[in-house]
Design a protein around this motif. Structure first.
Motif, PDB file in Angstrom:
ATOM      1  N   LEU A  32      89.787  80.935 168.082  1.00  0.00           N
ATOM      2  CA  LEU A  32      89.960  81.275 169.524  1.00  0.00           C
ATOM      3  C   LEU A  32      89.758  82.848 169.672  1.00  0.00           C
ATOM      4  O   LEU A  32      89.536  83.677 168.707  1.00  0.00           O
ATOM      5  CB  LEU A  32      91.425  80.929 169.859  1.00  0.00           C
ATOM      6  N   ILE A  33      89.774  83.186 170.837  1.00  0.00           N
ATOM      7  CA  ILE A  33      89.435  84.641 171.443  1.00  0.00           C
ATOM      8  C   ILE A  33      90.719  85.542 170.771  1.00  0.00           C
ATOM      9  O   ILE A  33      90.279  86.679 170.376  1.00  0.00           O
ATOM     10  CB  ILE A  33      89.220  84.828 172.761  1.00  0.00           C
ATOM     11  N   ASN A  34      91.749  84.994 170.393  1.00  0.00           N
ATOM     12  CA  ASN A  34      92.816  85.658 169.735  1.00  0.00           C
ATOM     13  C   ASN A  34      92.561  85.708 168.366  1.00  0.00           C
ATOM     14  O   ASN A  34      93.727  86.236 167.660  1.00  0.00           O
ATOM     15  CB  ASN A  34      94.259  85.248 170.271  1.00  0.00           C
ATOM     16  N   ASN A  35      91.702  85.129 167.736  1.00  0.00           N
ATOM     17  CA  ASN A  35      91.130  85.097 166.417  1.00  0.00           C
ATOM     18  C   ASN A  35      92.157  84.193 165.490  1.00  0.00           C
ATOM     19  O   ASN A  35      91.977  83.961 164.579  1.00  0.00           O
ATOM     20  CB  ASN A  35      91.319  86.405 165.542  1.00  0.00           C
ATOM     21  N   LYS A  36      93.034  83.140 166.286  1.00  0.00           N
ATOM     22  CA  LYS A  36      93.740  81.980 165.710  1.00  0.00           C
ATOM     23  C   LYS A  36      92.747  81.099 165.355  1.00  0.00           C
ATOM     24  O   LYS A  36      91.720  80.934 166.151  1.00  0.00           O
ATOM     25  CB  LYS A  36      94.826  81.648 166.587  1.00  0.00           C
ATOM     26  N   LYS A  37      92.716  80.422 164.073  1.00  0.00           N
ATOM     27  CA  LYS A  37      91.931  79.401 163.857  1.00  0.00           C
ATOM     28  C   LYS A  37      92.403  77.990 163.599  1.00  0.00           C
ATOM     29  O   LYS A  37      93.716  77.871 163.466  1.00  0.00           O
ATOM     30  CB  LYS A  37      91.218  79.564 162.312  1.00  0.00           C
ATOM     31  N   TYR A  38      91.711  76.805 164.073  1.00  0.00           N
ATOM     32  CA  TYR A  38      92.205  75.450 164.215  1.00  0.00           C
ATOM     33  C   TYR A  38      91.165  74.789 163.297  1.00  0.00           C
ATOM     34  O   TYR A  38      90.088  75.070 163.412  1.00  0.00           O
ATOM     35  CB  TYR A  38      92.353  75.102 165.428  1.00  0.00           C
ATOM     36  N   PHE A  39      91.615  73.886 162.439  1.00  0.00           N
ATOM     37  CA  PHE A  39      90.883  72.874 161.455  1.00  0.00           C
ATOM     38  C   PHE A  39      90.965  71.827 162.226  1.00  0.00           C
ATOM     39  O   PHE A  39      91.890  71.175 162.085  1.00  0.00           O
ATOM     40  CB  PHE A  39      91.174  73.110 160.351  1.00  0.00           C
ATOM     41  N   VAL A  40      89.916  70.900 162.484  1.00  0.00           N
ATOM     42  CA  VAL A  40      89.967  69.651 163.023  1.00  0.00           C
ATOM     43  C   VAL A  40      88.946  68.668 162.355  1.00  0.00           C
ATOM     44  O   VAL A  40      88.068  68.941 161.822  1.00  0.00           O
ATOM     45  CB  VAL A  40      89.772  69.718 164.345  1.00  0.00           C
ATOM     46  N   LYS A  41      89.391  67.363 162.640  1.00  0.00           N
ATOM     47  CA  LYS A  41      88.624  66.250 161.887  1.00  0.00           C
ATOM     48  C   LYS A  41      87.315  65.966 162.885  1.00  0.00           C
ATOM     49  O   LYS A  41      86.490  65.578 162.222  1.00  0.00           O
ATOM     50  CB  LYS A  41      89.557  64.876 161.774  1.00  0.00           C
ATOM     51  N   GLU A  42      87.287  66.241 163.939  1.00  0.00           N
ATOM     52  CA  GLU A  42      86.174  66.118 164.863  1.00  0.00           C
ATOM     53  C   GLU A  42      85.096  66.924 164.466  1.00  0.00           C
ATOM     54  O   GLU A  42      85.209  68.045 163.913  1.00  0.00           O
ATOM     55  CB  GLU A  42      86.356  66.241 166.239  1.00  0.00           C
TER      56      GLU A  42
END
Length: 73
Positions: A32-42
């Motif tokens: 994200l623009i705030n540098n937070k990361k999400y790891f997803v299955k898709e």
């Protein structure tokens, strides 16, 4: 908002307007623009498709234009 699945199998909803980049590292990683990361299955293509669909729903399809495009005739 787009619905995604984290690596533990739980679904969550993400505001796609805050996505800066999407990578396959090999897990799909959304930054994200705030540098937070999400790891997803898709996979990356699915996330991009859902993001474009969301932009269309809220009337922001002009955000899909490629960098470097001009309005010159």
């Amino acid at each position: 908002m787009i619905t995604l699945t984290n690596l533990t199998g739980s679904s969550f909803t993400l505001n796609a307007l805050y996505i800066e980049k999407i990578e396959s590292l090999p897990d799909t990683t959304i930054t994200l623009i705030n540098n937070k990361k999400y790891f997803v299955k898709e996979n990356e293509e699915v996330v991009v498709k859902r993001t474009i669909e969301y932009y269309q729903q809220i009337g922001l399809t002009h955000l899909q234009r490629g960098i470097g495009e001009t309005n010159e005739s």
